[in-house]
Scaffold this motif. Structure first.
Motif, short mmCIF file in Angstrom:
data_model
loop_
_atom_site.label_atom_id
_atom_site.label_comp_id
_atom_site.label_asym_id
_atom_site.label_seq_id
_atom_site.Cartn_x
_atom_site.Cartn_y
_atom_site.Cartn_z
N ALA A 152 0.67 -1.24 -0.08
CA ALA A 152 0.07 0.04 -0.04
C ALA A 152 0.86 1.08 0.02
O ALA A 152 0.66 2.24 -0.70
N ARG A 153 2.04 1.35 0.69
CA ARG A 153 2.90 2.27 0.97
C ARG A 153 3.66 2.56 -0.19
O ARG A 153 3.80 3.86 -0.60
N PHE A 154 3.75 1.63 -1.25
CA PHE A 154 4.68 1.73 -2.20
C PHE A 154 3.80 1.47 -3.76
O PHE A 154 4.58 1.49 -4.79
N ASP A 155 2.58 1.52 -3.55
CA ASP A 155 1.64 1.06 -4.52
C ASP A 155 2.43 -0.19 -5.59
O ASP A 155 2.36 0.08 -6.72
N LEU A 156 2.57 -1.27 -5.06
CA LEU A 156 3.06 -2.51 -5.52
C LEU A 156 2.11 -3.40 -6.15
O LEU A 156 0.88 -3.56 -5.50
N ASP A 157 2.40 -3.99 -7.22
CA ASP A 157 1.58 -4.99 -7.78
C ASP A 157 1.67 -6.34 -7.05
O ASP A 157 2.61 -6.90 -7.38
N PRO A 158 0.78 -6.97 -6.50
CA PRO A 158 1.08 -8.36 -5.90
C PRO A 158 1.34 -9.56 -6.98
O PRO A 158 1.97 -10.54 -6.77
N GLN A 159 1.05 -9.17 -8.06
CA GLN A 159 1.23 -10.24 -9.43
C GLN A 159 2.82 -10.26 -9.67
O GLN A 159 3.11 -11.20 -10.07
N HIS A 160 3.48 -9.26 -9.22
CA HIS A 160 5.09 -9.19 -9.53
C HIS A 160 5.75 -8.95 -8.17
O HIS A 160 6.84 -8.35 -8.32
N SER A 161 5.25 -9.67 -7.04
CA SER A 161 5.78 -9.88 -6.03
C SER A 161 6.13 -10.90 -5.50
O SER A 161 5.34 -11.99 -5.53
N VAL A 162 7.02 -11.12 -4.65
CA VAL A 162 7.49 -12.50 -4.08
C VAL A 162 8.07 -12.46 -2.56
O VAL A 162 8.64 -11.33 -2.30
N MET A 163 7.53 -13.17 -1.52
CA MET A 163 7.69 -13.17 -0.34
C MET A 163 9.00 -14.25 0.03
O MET A 163 8.58 -15.35 -0.45
N ILE A 164 10.25 -14.08 0.56
CA ILE A 164 11.19 -14.99 0.58
C ILE A 164 11.51 -15.14 1.97
O ILE A 164 11.77 -14.20 2.79
N GLY A 165 11.27 -16.42 2.48
CA GLY A 165 11.61 -16.92 3.94
C GLY A 165 11.95 -18.04 4.19
O GLY A 165 11.76 -18.96 3.20
#
Length: 212
Positions: A152-165
């Motif tokens: 929300a803060r950086f207006d990011l597209d979830p379709q082009h995002s990945v969580m690494i853990g």
């Protein structure tokens, strides 16, 4: 992928021994039975505000828990000075991702102040566009709040995002946020539990992130 959300502990840096020692010393200092290493490792990825009460052998009041949290943070800060090391391959991978114009963030169960301190300590303090510690969210991992806050803060597209853990809680958080997920198997204490969450990717080395 354009947007990379990293966990810190045991994903960017190896901090498992520090967490175990600091936790056990904090419990002992407060006259409590110290949790086993296995129990502590099993809760890695969960904020202490949740895990510490569950690892105690007796019920603890809110003031007792707050005192335990304070003791842990003091023990951790002493131990972290020599006990946290960046994983081999992480600095080069982060540098390359930034050079390619990717947007990098850290989402952690740590509070933001120690998180930034630890990033500075391992030489990654200026490598990320923003961080989100557990003090910034209403609901902890595996709730998606940390990722959603940054998107929300950086207006990011979830379709082009990945969580690494490295932990199942990281993968669950990514699933709950509607982003791709990557198991950081180089730091996973319980690889089977990570695989059981069916992450989008299973990565054996940090360099594999360059292929996403």
């Amino acid at each position: 992928m354009d947007n990379f959300f990293f966990d810190f502990d045991n994903t960017l840096a190896d901090s498992s021994n520090v967490a175990v020692v600091a936790t056990q010393q904090a419990y002992v200092a407060k006259g409590l039975v110290a949790p086993t290493r296995e129990a502590i490792v099993g809760y890695m990825g969960v904020p202490i505000e949740v895990s510490f009460a569950q690892m105690a052998t007796v019920p603890l009041s809110t003031p007792e828990l707050e005192a335990l949290f304070t003791e842990f943070r003091q023990q951790y800060q002493r131990a972290e000075r020599t006990g946290i090391t960046v994983f081999e391959g992480i600095p080069a991978t982060i540098t390359t991702l930034n050079a390619r114009g990717k947007r990098l963030y850290v989402v952690s169960s740590k509070h933001s102040t120690p998180l930034q301190r630890n990033l500075d300590q391992v030489g990654l303090g200026q490598s990320f566009a923003a961080i989100c510690g557990s003090d910034r969210v209403a609901h902890y991992k595996p709730a998606p709040d940390g990722i959603l806050d940054l998107m929300a803060r950086f207006d990011l597209d979830p379709q082009h995002s990945v969580m690494i853990g490295d932990a199942k809680y990281d993968i669950r958080m990514g699933h709950n946020a509607g982003v791709a997920t990557a198991g950081a198997m180089w730091g996973a204490a319980d690889p089977a539990s990570v695989k059981a969450e069916k992450p989008t990717y299973l990565l054996d080395t940090p360099a594999a992130l360059l292929e996403l």
